[in-house]
Design a protein around this motif. Structure first.
Motif, PDB file in Angstrom:
ATOM      1  N   LYS A  34      -1.669   1.809  -9.248  1.00 10.37           N
ATOM      2  CA  LYS A  34      -2.844   2.585  -8.909  1.00 10.37           C
ATOM      3  C   LYS A  34      -2.411   3.856  -8.186  1.00 10.37           C
ATOM      4  CE  LYS A  34      -7.280   2.193  -6.501  1.00 10.37           C
ATOM      5  NZ  LYS A  34      -8.136   1.322  -5.658  1.00 10.37           N
ATOM      6  N   ASN A  35      -2.979   4.991  -8.569  1.00  7.06           N
ATOM      7  CA  ASN A  35      -2.632   6.286  -7.976  1.00  7.06           C
ATOM      8  C   ASN A  35      -1.134   6.587  -8.105  1.00  7.06           C
ATOM      9  OD1 ASN A  35      -5.329   6.703  -7.079  1.00  7.06           O
ATOM     10  ND2 ASN A  35      -4.917   5.449  -5.278  1.00  7.06           N
ATOM     11  N   PHE A  36      -0.587   6.289  -9.292  1.00  3.71           N
ATOM     12  CA  PHE A  36       0.844   6.448  -9.537  1.00  3.71           C
ATOM     13  C   PHE A  36       1.351   7.834  -9.137  1.00  3.71           C
ATOM     14  CE2 PHE A  36       3.963   8.219 -12.544  1.00  3.71           C
ATOM     15  CZ  PHE A  36       5.070   7.444 -12.230  1.00  3.71           C
ATOM     16  N   PHE A  37       0.704   8.882  -9.606  1.00  7.15           N
ATOM     17  CA  PHE A  37       1.192  10.238  -9.356  1.00  7.15           C
ATOM     18  C   PHE A  37       1.129  10.588  -7.872  1.00  7.15           C
ATOM     19  CE2 PHE A  37       0.033  10.414 -13.872  1.00  7.15           C
ATOM     20  CZ  PHE A  37       1.225  10.899 -14.389  1.00  7.15           C
ATOM     21  N   LYS A  38       0.069  10.186  -7.209  1.00  9.70           N
ATOM     22  CA  LYS A  38      -0.063  10.427  -5.776  1.00  9.70           C
ATOM     23  C   LYS A  38       1.033   9.686  -5.010  1.00  9.70           C
ATOM     24  CE  LYS A  38      -3.277   9.656  -1.929  1.00  9.70           C
ATOM     25  NZ  LYS A  38      -4.589   9.067  -1.536  1.00  9.70           N
ATOM     26  N   THR A  39       1.300   8.464  -5.430  1.00 13.00           N
ATOM     27  CA  THR A  39       2.330   7.655  -4.767  1.00 13.00           C
ATOM     28  C   THR A  39       3.695   8.300  -4.884  1.00 13.00           C
ATOM     29  OG1 THR A  39       1.105   5.610  -5.240  1.00 13.00           O
ATOM     30  CG2 THR A  39       3.444   5.388  -4.710  1.00 13.00           C
ATOM     31  N   VAL A  40       4.065   8.728  -6.094  1.00 17.64           N
ATOM     32  CA  VAL A  40       5.385   9.318  -6.315  1.00 17.64           C
ATOM     33  C   VAL A  40       5.511  10.653  -5.596  1.00 17.64           C
ATOM     34  CG1 VAL A  40       7.050  10.094  -8.040  1.00 17.64           C
ATOM     35  CG2 VAL A  40       5.623   8.100  -8.513  1.00 17.64           C
TER      36      VAL A  40
ATOM     37  N   SER B  89       0.851  -1.186   0.000  1.00 16.26           N
ATOM     38  CA  SER B  89       0.000   0.000   0.000  1.00 16.26           C
ATOM     39  C   SER B  89       0.889   1.239   0.000  1.00 16.26           C
ATOM     40  CB  SER B  89      -0.895   0.011   1.241  1.00 16.26           C
ATOM     41  OG  SER B  89      -0.118   0.228   2.414  1.00 16.26           O
ATOM     42  N   ASP B  90       0.313   2.399  -0.288  1.00 16.13           N
ATOM     43  CA  ASP B  90       1.088   3.636  -0.263  1.00 16.13           C
ATOM     44  C   ASP B  90       1.717   3.859   1.106  1.00 16.13           C
ATOM     45  OD1 ASP B  90       0.534   4.113  -2.877  1.00 16.13           O
ATOM     46  OD2 ASP B  90      -0.714   5.884  -2.562  1.00 16.13           O
ATOM     47  N   GLU B  91       0.965   3.579   2.144  1.00 19.51           N
ATOM     48  CA  GLU B  91       1.466   3.785   3.502  1.00 19.51           C
ATOM     49  C   GLU B  91       2.626   2.848   3.797  1.00 19.51           C
ATOM     50  OE1 GLU B  91      -0.134   3.889   8.144  1.00 19.51           O
ATOM     51  OE2 GLU B  91      -1.406   3.068   6.554  1.00 19.51           O
TER      52      GLU B  91
END
Length: 336
Positions: free
Chosen positions: A86-92, A56-58
């Protein structure tokens, strides 16, 4: 469940005291999914396939934050195809906020980059983006990656350049695309894009036996036509030396994995040596495994243990052992 998990993220001074690192980089596999099926590629770009969930992102952020505290200084985003996360830009964007990271780069197949998302890509402020491209022949491209989208990939490269993003090309050389070496080099020079030619080096597979091309002839030709030539290691000064040839400020880099190794006996004792990875960085798989190498499964640490207080110290000890191997390593010529 994931929502019920509580993560403990800390770095005890007592635990990390005394760890002195060379500048180290980490390949971060954002996903195990790819929309290409390149015939030479290892599953997921990680050396083995897995049914485990993507971090997960977290989880990803907390693990990367801990590794940065321990000495990792740069991230190379990869996959699979990293932009399929999923949510590539948010993750980076979240990864960018990790302290002590000096550089973030990305390797992509280029199929997802477009005019629609280029503004978001520019905002990521990545140090460079490397696009994998093995041929300029449409049918050959389709045969290699099993997808008919050569024009889209070439257009992506042009979009990146037009928007001021440092762009590079990686080409894996095989007998199948050997005749495309010089067309691709000419394409790179015309567009002022650095290009790296990588050897296909696995040794044990039938595909390798049928498709391997020595880099010696290519080096001979480039030695003859290029005035500027020298040898480099990776940015961090560690890795198998690479031959570099310059034409009009464009770098043509040759990666020859048969030259030798950096992890010495660890590599020499592996039945896959010499291999295509040209090991120069750690790898974090999509499901949280920290590796010295994408192929060898012996030296692997489950980095998810960093997220739990009862497993944290043992995880740190295991990671320190990987770092010890790295820091005690130096290039040695092939013994084969």
């Amino acid at each position: 469940t994931k929502k019920e998990r509580k993560y403990v993220v800390f770095a005890s001074n007592n635990i990390i005291q005394g760890i002195i690192m060379n500048s180290m980089k980490l390949r971060v596999c954002l996903t195990d999914v790819c929309n290409f099926k390149c015939i030479y590629c290892h599953p997921s770009g990680e050396g083995c396939s897995s049914q485990n969930e993507v971090l997960s992102d977290e989880e990803l952020y907390n693990i990367l934050n801990e590794l940065a505290l321990l000495g990792i200084e740069s991230f190379r985003l990869t996959g699979g195809e990293p932009m399929l996360r999923k949510n590539f830009f948010k993750t980076v964007e979240k990864i960018k906020n990790i302290p002590n990271i000096k550089k973030i780069t990305m390797v992509t197949n280029g199929s997802i980059i477009s005019e629609k998302n280029i503004e978001d890509i520019v905002k990521l402020n990545l140090k460079s983006i490397t696009v994998s491209l093995d041929t300029l022949d449409k049918e050959q491209f389709k045969n290699i990656v099993k997808v008919d989208c050569l024009e889209k990939v070439i257009n992506s490269i042009c979009i990146l350049k037009k928007n001021g993003i440092k762009t590079k090309i990686n080409m894996v050389v095989t007998k199948d695309n050997e005749e495309q070496i010089y067309p691709l080099i000419i394409f790179a020079i015309k567009n002022n894009i650095d290009i790296k030619l990588l050897d296909l080096f696995e040794r044990d597979s039938e595909y390798w036996k049928n498709e391997f091309v020595t880099m010696d002839k290519i080096v001979e030709v480039l030695n003859f036509i290029c005035d500027i030539k020298y040898t480099q290691k990776q940015d961090e000064g560690f890795g198998i030396p690479e031959d570099v040839f310059e034409v009009n400020d464009t770098k043509i880099v040759i990666k020859n994995s048969s030259k030798g190794t950096c992890y010495c006996q660890y590599c020499y004792n592996c039945n896959l040596y010499p291999c295509q990875t040209g090991i120069v960085s750690f790898v974090l798989t999509h499901d949280g495994l920290l590796k010295l190498c994408t192929l060898n499964q012996e030296k692997v640490v489950d980095a998810k243990r960093l997220l739990y207080p009862d497993k944290y110290e043992s995880a740190i000890a295991d990671i320190k052992e990987l770092f010890r191997i790295y820091n005690n390593s130096q290039f040695q010529e092939s013994v084969l």
